[in-house]
Design a protein around this motif. Structure first.
Motif: not given
Lengths: 269, 255
Positions: A144, A147-148, A151-152, A154, B98, B108, B111-112, B116
């Motif tokens: 969880f 997933i939350l 993006h951060r 990554m 990468f 990235m 959506l940073a 949720f």
């Protein structure tokens, strides 16, 4: 295959195994790309001290291991950041200490026995119901959170400075990844044992990364490979009377090798 | 005494910034402001503290003295980072293996800061497509970032930096290793971001040649701020003459 539907212990092993496999693979992808794949190995050795301490104090070894692993993971992180130690040096020091303390404690507790070997080499087929639920709950939390922050995580793995400027609190998320790794290592320990848990973190993710052309693919492929390794590993182990942990890891290695060769082959042609 | 400065509301306010790296003085008492709509080039020789200055403004490094403010707030307290775009110095920081597609690289940034519950998938796609279109890279959206050339990667990083429609865009030597023809397109693109989209641009560059054509403000740095003002005046200034007279490598610097 019938046995898997009839015997409770097999179902439990499968169920817990799948959840743990996915959380290992998810974190594995990030750890490999952060150049931190040895952290699982190091934490596993420290977990050994936690288990030995639990056996020594006669309290739930899994719980003690969890606390010790999280504390050690944060310690390694701080050493790396603040004391200017190279990351792998910090891991080498902590992991040998973990093993040393574990050996002394286990001897004092006179617990060099089946229990301890179970933790060292994995005993998923002997997993208890309470441990199954604990594993599933913790693994679900790990999945969880990943997933939350997908993006951060990554972004900060790909380009740390730009991630900072986008407002991501990378320091805090470093701590989070570290804690999640510690939890995952302890969970993986129940499936494949202390000695092989880092394989479950690293190998399926490394295999997935061979073929993925984007991040989503890397995450999905790695999780699938981990689940397949655990499922078929357990299956083979049960029918051929192999040790489950070794079989699971060898299987994941074979999948990795196949993808590795496939990738080289594709590149040449 | 600050009332007049507060009225004009600079986007960026740099006050008396010094930075020491051990005994080495990298920046000495640098003070200037950047206003909305500027296209500012920061120039200066290697080791003159250009990158350090930008990193201090962005809060990536702490100054030994002084303070940087973004939109009126000290950078440590600033939170509205979607208003700031940043394209770091190239090549050194990117892992060529990468596994991220161009689309993912732009996502990235988009959506940073999202919680949720993300914005609708459709809106995401639209924002990403738009940013990629602005840098003329939409054809490549499913390519892996490592498979692109250096110049193309730079364009993607600019798309990433502008996807949130920032007020200000920082670029650290964006054309290093990019061939001359591509550079021209690149600067034209920055021009249109500046003039049509109204994005304030701050760019570190070695390439003084482009200064004449594209920017309207120049800051010349060499530990101290040697010159800051409009580019027309810069060309008449002592700083510019000194630079030419010195046969300075920053006049035409190629890596």
């Amino acid at each position: 295959m019938d046995a898997f539907f009839v015997y409770g212990f097999l179902q439990r092993a499968l169920f817990a195994g799948i959840f743990v496999a996915v959380s290992c693979a998810l974190l594995g992808v990030f750890l490999i790309l952060r150049r931190d794949s040895m952290i699982g190995h190091g934490l596993a050795h420290i977990t050994f001290a936690g288990v030995a301490l639990g056996l020594f104090l006669k309290i739930v070894p899994l719980g003690v291991a969890l606390v010790i692993a999280v504390a050690a993971a944060l310690g390694i992180m701080k050493l790396k950041e603040k004391a200017g130690l190279y990351g792998d040096t910090a891991i080498a020091i902590f992991s040998s200490m973990g093993l040393a303390v574990g050996i002394v404690l286990a001897t004092l507790a006179q617990s060099f026995n089946v229990d301890l070997f179970g933790y060292l080499f994995g005993d998923i087929l002997a997993i208890e119901t309470s441990e199954v639920w604990l594993s599933i709950a913790l693994a679900a939390v790990v999945v969880f959170i990943v997933i939350l922050h997908y993006h951060r995580f990554m972004y900060m793995t790909f380009d740390r400075e730009a991630a900072k400027v986008s407002g991501i609190k990378v320091g805090r998320l470093d701590v989070l990844i570290t804690v999640l790794t510690a939890v995952t290592v302890v969970l993986g320990m129940k499936v494949v044992g202390i000695l092989l848990v880092s394989a479950l973190v690293v190998i399926p993710a490394a295999a997935g990364l061979q073929l993925a052309s984007n991040f989503k693919q890397a995450i999905i492929l790695s999780s699938l490979i981990a689940v397949i390794s655990v499922l078929f590993g357990l299956f083979l182990a049960y029918y051929f009377d192999f040790p489950a942990s070794g079989t699971i890891v060898i299987l994941s290695f074979l999948i990795f090798s196949f993808f590795f060769i496939l990738k080289r082959f594709r590149r040449i042609h | 005494m600050d009332s007049s400065a507060a009225d004009s509301k600079p986007l960026i306010d740099v006050k008396n910034i010094s930075f020491n790296y051990g005994p080495v003085e990298v920046l000495k008492d640098v003070t200037f402001t950047i206003s909305s709509g500027d296209f500012l080039a920061i120039i200066g020789p290697n080791g003159s503290g250009k990158t350090t200055l930008i990193k201090i403004i962005l809060g990536l490094m702490k100054p030994s003295h002084g303070e940087a403010r973004i939109l009126g707030k000290p950078v440590e307290e600033f939170e509205d980072w979607s208003k700031v775009g940043y394209v770091p110095q190239k090549a050194t920081h990117i892992d060529p293996l990468f596994p991220a597609s161009i689309k993912e690289v732009v996502a990235m940034e988009l959506l940073a800061s999202r919680r949720f519950l993300r914005m609708k998938k459709r809106e995401e796609e639209v924002s990403i497509e738009k940013a990629l279109k602005q840098v003329n890279m939409e054809r490549f959206k499913n390519w892996r970032i490592g498979s692109l050339s250096g110049g193309q990667q730079q364009r993607v990083f600019i798309a990433r930096a502008i996807v949130n429609q920032p007020h200000i865009l920082f670029l650290d030597e964006p054309t290093t290793g990019v061939d001359t023809e591509t550079q021209e397109h690149f600067y034209d693109m920055l021009d249109s971001l500046n003039k049509e989209e109204g994005i304030t641009i701050v760019m570190i560059t070695h390439d003084i040649g482009i200064v004449n054509k594209h920017v309207n403000q120049v800051a010349c740095l060499n530990q101290k701020l040697v010159y800051h003002g409009s580019h027309e005046e810069f060309c008449q200034s002592q700083a510019f003459k000194d630079m030419l007279a010195g046969g300075h490598h920053l006049v035409s610097h190629r890596h």
